[in-house]
Design a protein around this motif. Sequence first.
Motif, short mmCIF file in Angstrom:
data_model
loop_
_atom_site.label_atom_id
_atom_site.label_comp_id
_atom_site.label_asym_id
_atom_site.label_seq_id
_atom_site.Cartn_x
_atom_site.Cartn_y
_atom_site.Cartn_z
N LEU A 230 0.83 -1.21 0.00
CA LEU A 230 0.00 0.00 0.00
C LEU A 230 0.87 1.26 0.00
O LEU A 230 0.55 2.25 -0.67
N ASP A 231 1.97 1.22 0.76
CA ASP A 231 2.89 2.37 0.78
C ASP A 231 3.50 2.58 -0.60
O ASP A 231 3.61 3.72 -1.08
N ALA A 232 3.92 1.48 -1.25
CA ALA A 232 4.54 1.59 -2.58
C ALA A 232 3.54 2.10 -3.60
O ALA A 232 3.87 2.95 -4.44
N ALA A 233 2.31 1.60 -3.54
CA ALA A 233 1.28 2.05 -4.49
C ALA A 233 1.00 3.53 -4.32
O ALA A 233 0.86 4.27 -5.31
N ASP A 234 0.95 3.98 -3.07
CA ASP A 234 0.70 5.41 -2.81
C ASP A 234 1.88 6.25 -3.28
O ASP A 234 1.69 7.31 -3.91
N ARG A 235 3.08 5.80 -3.00
CA ARG A 235 4.29 6.56 -3.35
C ARG A 235 4.46 6.67 -4.86
O ARG A 235 4.87 7.72 -5.39
N LEU A 236 4.14 5.60 -5.58
CA LEU A 236 4.31 5.58 -7.03
C LEU A 236 3.11 6.14 -7.79
O LEU A 236 3.15 6.28 -9.01
N GLY A 237 2.03 6.42 -7.06
CA GLY A 237 0.83 6.93 -7.72
C GLY A 237 0.16 5.88 -8.59
O GLY A 237 -0.37 6.21 -9.66
N TYR A 238 0.18 4.63 -8.12
CA TYR A 238 -0.38 3.53 -8.92
C TYR A 238 -1.89 3.67 -9.03
O TYR A 238 -2.60 3.80 -8.03
N VAL A 239 -2.39 3.66 -10.28
CA VAL A 239 -3.82 3.71 -10.56
C VAL A 239 -4.17 2.51 -11.41
O VAL A 239 -3.75 2.42 -12.57
N PRO A 240 -4.91 1.54 -10.85
CA PRO A 240 -5.25 0.36 -11.65
C PRO A 240 -6.07 0.72 -12.88
O PRO A 240 -6.81 1.71 -12.89
N HIS A 241 -5.92 -0.08 -13.92
CA HIS A 241 -6.73 0.06 -15.12
C HIS A 241 -8.20 -0.20 -14.76
O HIS A 241 -8.49 -0.90 -13.79
N PRO A 242 -9.16 0.38 -15.51
CA PRO A 242 -10.57 0.16 -15.19
C PRO A 242 -10.94 -1.32 -15.04
O PRO A 242 -11.71 -1.68 -14.16
N GLY A 243 -10.36 -2.17 -15.88
CA GLY A 243 -10.66 -3.60 -15.75
C GLY A 243 -10.14 -4.16 -14.45
O GLY A 243 -10.82 -4.91 -13.75
N ALA A 244 -8.93 -3.76 -14.08
CA ALA A 244 -8.35 -4.24 -12.84
C ALA A 244 -9.11 -3.68 -11.64
O ALA A 244 -9.28 -4.36 -10.63
N ARG A 245 -9.55 -2.41 -11.73
CA ARG A 245 -10.30 -1.84 -10.61
C ARG A 245 -11.59 -2.61 -10.37
O ARG A 245 -11.99 -2.84 -9.23
N SER A 246 -12.26 -3.01 -11.45
CA SER A 246 -13.51 -3.75 -11.26
C SER A 246 -13.24 -5.10 -10.64
O SER A 246 -14.01 -5.58 -9.81
N LEU A 247 -12.10 -5.72 -10.98
CA LEU A 247 -11.76 -7.00 -10.37
C LEU A 247 -11.44 -6.81 -8.89
O LEU A 247 -11.86 -7.58 -8.04
N ALA A 248 -10.66 -5.75 -8.58
CA ALA A 248 -10.25 -5.52 -7.20
C ALA A 248 -11.44 -5.22 -6.30
O ALA A 248 -11.45 -5.57 -5.13
N SER A 249 -12.45 -4.56 -6.86
CA SER A 249 -13.60 -4.20 -6.05
C SER A 249 -14.60 -5.33 -5.91
O SER A 249 -15.60 -5.19 -5.21
N GLY A 250 -14.34 -6.46 -6.56
CA GLY A 250 -15.28 -7.55 -6.53
C GLY A 250 -16.37 -7.42 -7.56
O GLY A 250 -17.26 -8.24 -7.64
N ARG A 251 -16.32 -6.35 -8.40
CA ARG A 251 -17.34 -6.15 -9.41
C ARG A 251 -17.06 -6.96 -10.66
O ARG A 251 -17.95 -7.17 -11.46
N GLY A 252 -15.79 -7.37 -10.87
CA GLY A 252 -15.46 -8.13 -12.07
C GLY A 252 -14.91 -9.49 -11.72
O GLY A 252 -13.96 -9.60 -10.94
N GLU A 253 -15.52 -10.53 -12.25
CA GLU A 253 -15.10 -11.88 -11.93
C GLU A 253 -14.49 -12.60 -13.12
O GLU A 253 -13.91 -13.66 -12.96
N ARG A 254 -14.62 -12.02 -14.33
CA ARG A 254 -14.19 -12.76 -15.50
C ARG A 254 -13.86 -11.84 -16.67
O ARG A 254 -14.36 -10.72 -16.76
N ILE A 255 -13.01 -12.36 -17.53
CA ILE A 255 -12.78 -11.78 -18.84
C ILE A 255 -13.66 -12.56 -19.82
O ILE A 255 -13.66 -13.79 -19.82
N VAL A 256 -14.40 -11.87 -20.64
CA VAL A 256 -15.28 -12.52 -21.61
C VAL A 256 -14.62 -12.50 -22.99
O VAL A 256 -14.27 -11.43 -23.50
N VAL A 257 -14.40 -13.67 -23.56
CA VAL A 257 -13.97 -13.78 -24.95
C VAL A 257 -15.25 -13.81 -25.78
O VAL A 257 -16.00 -14.79 -25.75
N ALA A 258 -15.51 -12.72 -26.49
CA ALA A 258 -16.78 -12.54 -27.20
C ALA A 258 -16.59 -12.74 -28.69
O ALA A 258 -15.85 -12.00 -29.34
#
Length: 323
Positions: free
Chosen positions: A39-67
Amino acid sequence: MTTTTLDDVAAAARVSRSTASRVLRGAGPVSDDARRAVLDAADRLGYVPHPGARSLASGRGERIVVAVGSPSPDLLADPYVARVVASAGGVADAEGTGVALRWLGGAPGAELDRLARDPGVGGVLLVDYAAHVPPLVPRALAPRVAAIGPADVGVRAFDVDAAAGIAALVRHVLGSGRREVVMLAGPAWLPGTRRAVDAYAAVVAAAGEPRRVVTADLTAGAGAVGARDARRRWPRLDAVVAMSDTLALGALRALAEDGVTVPDDVAVTGFDDQPLVREAGLGLTTATHPVEQIAAAATAELLGRRRAESRTFPSHVVARATA
């Protein structure tokens, strides 16, 4: 501007990438010391997850869909799609998520709207899609979409340089003395078909030869029918350049059944360098198509794991016995 990645955070925190991922997703066992370091490293480096990764981290995304965006669901069983699913699955698994396969159906716009509203979708990989499908991607979903193939508008595209590969194959057969070279192309709805035909046409025109093109569905059966159609239209044809290995295999079968010797009478080439075709030892001359690398790069970028250095991958001729 350089984008900070999850790998950067892991290196700064002196933990493994999987540990950093667990901390930032809030899932899985992690020591208190590792959690604080990440958490300290992420804050220090200004890490911002990609929208896809954010949805996974929040529990909102469970899968990648091959469409699959083809007019019919038949291509769900295409070996090319299977290669995309397997490669995407390997990358997604490292992020603690899964991969699902879906056909977009007869109303792809409506299905894409549903995917945009589905909280379980962390990202979408478009494959084998009709040309009109990428522009149908809703604006809210676009940051979480990558097309495996050409896409002019709306979404990022990861693709092989098929034009260069096809052109090299045509030059290869012309260089061996062939003159009546037929292009066995895919269906008109597939964006890659026009690109392949244009590349073929430019090379034969430079050699002073006319276009000879037969279109077919992306199956071995269609390749066999296409090869016989080509021989009826141009009885003196001496080479078939197919847009895929699958089409080429169908052409080889038809030629063998009709008593035509390959490569003495007719040279045949494919495109893809499919692992199963290669391992079967069929001696098919083809051009490379690094599907696994392309799908892995697209999936990694969707999940914010890394930004691809290039979204276009090279293709080169693999000369074997058939040409």
